[in-house]
Design an enzyme around this catalytic site. Structure first.
Site, PDB file in Angstrom:
ATOM      1  N   CYS A   1      19.765  23.401  20.445  1.00  0.00           N
ATOM      2  CA  CYS A   1      21.006  22.974  19.847  1.00  0.00           C
ATOM      3  C   CYS A   1      22.214  23.616  19.171  1.00  0.00           C
ATOM      4  O   CYS A   1      23.253  24.001  19.298  1.00  0.00           O
ATOM      5  CB  CYS A   1      20.765  21.527  18.381  1.00  0.00           C
ATOM      6  SG  CYS A   1      20.315  20.060  18.711  1.00  0.00           S
TER       7      CYS A   1
ATOM      8  N   HIS B   1      27.486  22.819  14.398  1.00  0.00           N
ATOM      9  CA  HIS B   1      26.889  21.954  14.839  1.00  0.00           C
ATOM     10  C   HIS B   1      26.411  20.291  14.650  1.00  0.00           C
ATOM     11  O   HIS B   1      26.529  20.426  12.969  1.00  0.00           O
ATOM     12  CB  HIS B   1      25.432  21.711  14.790  1.00  0.00           C
ATOM     13  CG  HIS B   1      24.464  20.986  16.164  1.00  0.00           C
ATOM     14  ND1 HIS B   1      24.861  20.369  17.311  1.00  0.00           N
ATOM     15  CD2 HIS B   1      23.278  21.259  15.638  1.00  0.00           C
ATOM     16  CE1 HIS B   1      23.647  20.054  17.210  1.00  0.00           C
ATOM     17  NE2 HIS B   1      23.059  20.563  16.677  1.00  0.00           N
TER      18      HIS B   1
ATOM     19  N   ASN C   1      24.797  13.496  18.879  1.00  0.00           N
ATOM     20  CA  ASN C   1      24.438  15.083  18.076  1.00  0.00           C
ATOM     21  C   ASN C   1      24.382  15.614  19.574  1.00  0.00           C
ATOM     22  O   ASN C   1      23.070  14.605  21.354  1.00  0.00           O
ATOM     23  CB  ASN C   1      23.132  15.173  17.726  1.00  0.00           C
ATOM     24  CG  ASN C   1      22.291  16.393  17.527  1.00  0.00           C
ATOM     25  OD1 ASN C   1      23.158  17.558  18.262  1.00  0.00           O
ATOM     26  ND2 ASN C   1      21.136  17.037  16.938  1.00  0.00           N
TER      27      ASN C   1
HETATM   28  N1  ACO Z   1      17.103   2.211  11.760  1.00  0.00           N
HETATM   29  C1  ACO Z   1      15.985   2.003  10.474  1.00  0.00           C
HETATM   30  N2  ACO Z   1      15.558   2.103   9.258  1.00  0.00           N
HETATM   31  C2  ACO Z   1      14.848   4.042  10.713  1.00  0.00           C
HETATM   32  C3  ACO Z   1      15.341   4.313  11.722  1.00  0.00           C
HETATM   33  C4  ACO Z   1      16.763   3.785  12.187  1.00  0.00           C
HETATM   34  N3  ACO Z   1      17.682   4.406  12.952  1.00  0.00           N
HETATM   35  N4  ACO Z   1      15.038   5.513  11.872  1.00  0.00           N
HETATM   36  C5  ACO Z   1      14.247   5.848  10.698  1.00  0.00           C
HETATM   37  N5  ACO Z   1      14.063   4.614   9.848  1.00  0.00           N
HETATM   38  C6  ACO Z   1      13.314   4.498   9.029  1.00  0.00           C
HETATM   39  C7  ACO Z   1      11.847   5.032   8.686  1.00  0.00           C
HETATM   40  O1  ACO Z   1      10.790   4.510   9.430  1.00  0.00           O
HETATM   41  C8  ACO Z   1      11.789   5.032   7.006  1.00  0.00           C
HETATM   42  O2  ACO Z   1      10.588   3.888   6.593  1.00  0.00           O
HETATM   43  P1  ACO Z   1       9.722   3.543   5.916  1.00  0.00           P
HETATM   44  O3  ACO Z   1      10.018   4.328   4.726  1.00  0.00           O
HETATM   45  O4  ACO Z   1       9.549   2.536   5.473  1.00  0.00           O
HETATM   46  O5  ACO Z   1       8.898   4.125   6.161  1.00  0.00           O
HETATM   47  C9  ACO Z   1      13.052   5.484   6.299  1.00  0.00           C
HETATM   48  O6  ACO Z   1      14.144   4.850   7.185  1.00  0.00           O
HETATM   49  C10 ACO Z   1      13.422   6.588   5.909  1.00  0.00           C
HETATM   50  O7  ACO Z   1      12.897   7.682   7.131  1.00  0.00           O
HETATM   51  P2  ACO Z   1      13.339   8.652   7.305  1.00  0.00           P
HETATM   52  O8  ACO Z   1      12.870   9.746   8.098  1.00  0.00           O
HETATM   53  O9  ACO Z   1      12.948  10.190   5.603  1.00  0.00           O
HETATM   54  O10 ACO Z   1      15.295   9.290   6.842  1.00  0.00           O
HETATM   55  P3  ACO Z   1      15.796  10.222   6.279  1.00  0.00           P
HETATM   56  O11 ACO Z   1      17.162   9.673   5.305  1.00  0.00           O
HETATM   57  O12 ACO Z   1      15.388  11.878   6.501  1.00  0.00           O
HETATM   58  O13 ACO Z   1      16.653   9.981   8.021  1.00  0.00           O
HETATM   59  C11 ACO Z   1      17.340  11.543   9.910  1.00  0.00           C
HETATM   60  C12 ACO Z   1      16.361  10.535   9.147  1.00  0.00           C
HETATM   61  C13 ACO Z   1      18.379  10.910   9.721  1.00  0.00           C
HETATM   62  C14 ACO Z   1      16.479  11.969  11.312  1.00  0.00           C
HETATM   63  C15 ACO Z   1      16.862  12.641   9.143  1.00  0.00           C
HETATM   64  O14 ACO Z   1      16.147  12.698   8.609  1.00  0.00           O
HETATM   65  C16 ACO Z   1      17.651  13.507   9.638  1.00  0.00           C
HETATM   66  O15 ACO Z   1      19.137  14.132  10.073  1.00  0.00           O
HETATM   67  N6  ACO Z   1      17.301  14.540   9.690  1.00  0.00           N
HETATM   68  C17 ACO Z   1      17.687  16.036  10.563  1.00  0.00           C
HETATM   69  C18 ACO Z   1      17.260  16.155  11.874  1.00  0.00           C
HETATM   70  C19 ACO Z   1      18.495  16.403  13.098  1.00  0.00           C
HETATM   71  O16 ACO Z   1      20.109  16.318  13.222  1.00  0.00           O
HETATM   72  N7  ACO Z   1      17.928  16.186  14.325  1.00  0.00           N
HETATM   73  C20 ACO Z   1      18.387  16.885  14.889  1.00  0.00           C
HETATM   74  C21 ACO Z   1      18.343  18.424  16.286  1.00  0.00           C
HETATM   75  S1  ACO Z   1      18.767  19.945  14.948  1.00  0.00           S
HETATM   76  C22 ACO Z   1      19.720  19.675  13.909  1.00  0.00           C
HETATM   77  O17 ACO Z   1      20.397  19.530  15.175  1.00  0.00           O
HETATM   78  C23 ACO Z   1      19.974  20.547  13.416  1.00  0.00           C
END
Ligand code: ACO
Length: 327
Positions: free
Chosen positions: A113, A254, A284
């Site tokens: 990224c 980004h 993304n």
């Molecule tokens: N739909 C519904 N529920 C979901 C989904 C989905 N697509 N994905 C995960 N869940 C559930 C999980 O299973 C979890 O359930 P549980 O509590 O029963 O176990 C719950 O939602 C919470 O999951 P978390 O992973 O804690 O959710 P979070 O608030 O952290 O959001 C996310 C997840 C959106 C991926 C976030 O962590 C994030 O944006 N992280 C950064 C990732 C990123 O941007 N990566 C890109 C590459 S790096 C970069 O570009 C910066």
């Protein structure tokens, strides 16, 4: 003093746009969850047979047209991607062949990224070293090909696309105006920390499994690192130029997650009107996300010649970086 001045930009998005509701019909997710956690509503997905080089070429043609430059005037192509058409040759060489500019150097940069920020830094250094004058810098990805479409924690986050800019070397006579008042790249700041491989990687590759593999991510940890690394690299870029946050006209971040972007803007005390946001419609797009956002804001007239723009990104590796420039 030689500066790398932005003289054009372009972008390309595959025709097919996929909504959250369409995804929710295939995996256990919902529009509400995706919008609340990420700010994403839609993403573009490449057609069957449409490759990263196709997206990159379309963006490159548009960038050259907006620069008023013929491809034959280029003397370097740098393409950022983590999803090349093939393991080798570099996707940049495929773009070069289609532009009909055999002979000039063309290569890929792989920083996921952060790829476009890394590619801009490479191009800027070629220009400053006097090794290139007119450089095409592209960020292009087809992340849809490395997504596990049964993994709801990752497949909802990413999209395909490409963006490109043309940089031209301009020499300004010393003593005319302060360097920060002149157009072009003011500074570039790159970092990496390979200890965090397991937080964001693809579980395949020519030297490990022999397959392309799928993206794997520990989202919550990535989020935490993104917030802290982006905050520090943005501060580093401002300090290097002796600028305060209010000197920034536009933050071009980004586009991974609206919550990460909001956090960076809050730290800078930047009003939301100064932040370019495209994540809702693009998802993304990895190395393509910064040039796609940049192109949108230049095309719709928000970013104007002379504006100070701060680009930043963080990606797998981890890699992260920032580029401060006057458009
Ligand atoms: N739909 C519904 N529920 C979901 C989904 C989905 N697509 N994905 C995960 N869940 C559930 C999980 O299973 C979890 O359930 P549980 O509590 O029963 O176990 C719950 O939602 C919470 O999951 P978390 O992973 O804690 O959710 P979070 O608030 O952290 O959001 C996310 C997840 C959106 C991926 C976030 O962590 C994030 O944006 N992280 C950064 C990732 C990123 O941007 N990566 C890109 C590459 S790096 C970069 O570009 C910066």
């Amino acid at each position: 003093m030689i500066k790398s001045v932005f003289i054009g930009c372009g972008a390309y998005l595959p025709e097919r746009s996929v909504s959250n509701d369409e995804l929710a019909a295939k995996v256990d997710t919902s529009d509400d969850w995706i919008v609340a956690r990420t700010g994403i509503s839609n993403r573009h997905i490449a057609a069957d047979g449409e490759m990263t080089s196709d997206l990159a070429f379309a963006a490159a043609v548009e960038a050259l047209a907006s620069a008023g430059m013929a491809a034959g005037e280029l003397d370097l192509i740098v393409l950022a991607t983590a999803t090349p058409d093939e393991t080798f040759p570099a996707t940049a060489t495929q773009v070069q062949a289609r532009l009909g500019v055999a002979g000039i150097p063309a290569f890929d940069v792989q920083a996921v990224c952060s790829g476009f920020v890394y590619a801009l830094a490479v191009a800027d250094n070629f220009i400053k070293a006097g090794q290139a004058r007119n450089v095409l810098v592209i960020g292009a990805e087809t992340f849809s090909r490395i997504l596990d479409w049964e993994d709801r924690t990752t497949c909802v986050l990413f999209g395909d696309g490409a963006g490109a800019v043309v940089l031209r070397a301009e020499t300004s006579p010393s003593g005319t105006s302060p360097a920060s008042d002149q157009r072009g790249i003011m500074s570039t700041h790159l970092h990496a920390d390979g200890r965090h491989h397991d937080m964001l990687y693809v579980d395949g590759g020519p030297s490990s499994t022999g397959t392309a593999g799928f993206l794997r991510m520990r989202g919550r940890e990535v989020f935490r690192h993104a917030v802290s690394n982006l905050t520090s690299v943005v501060a580093e870029a401002l300090a290097a130029n002796d600028l305060s946050p209010d000197a920034i006209d536009w933050l071009v971040p980004h586009q991974a997650n609206k919550r990460i972007i909001d956090h960076t803007a809050r730290k800078l005390k930047l009003p939301s009107e100064k932040v370019i946001l495209t994540v809702a419609e693009h998802g993304n797009t990895s190395a393509a996300s910064v040039p796609l956002a940049l192109n949108e804001a230049v095309t719709d007239g928000r970013i104007k010649q002379g504006d100070v723009i701060l680009m930043e990104a963080m990606g797998g590796g981890f890699t992260w970086g920032a580029v401060l420039a006057r458009w």
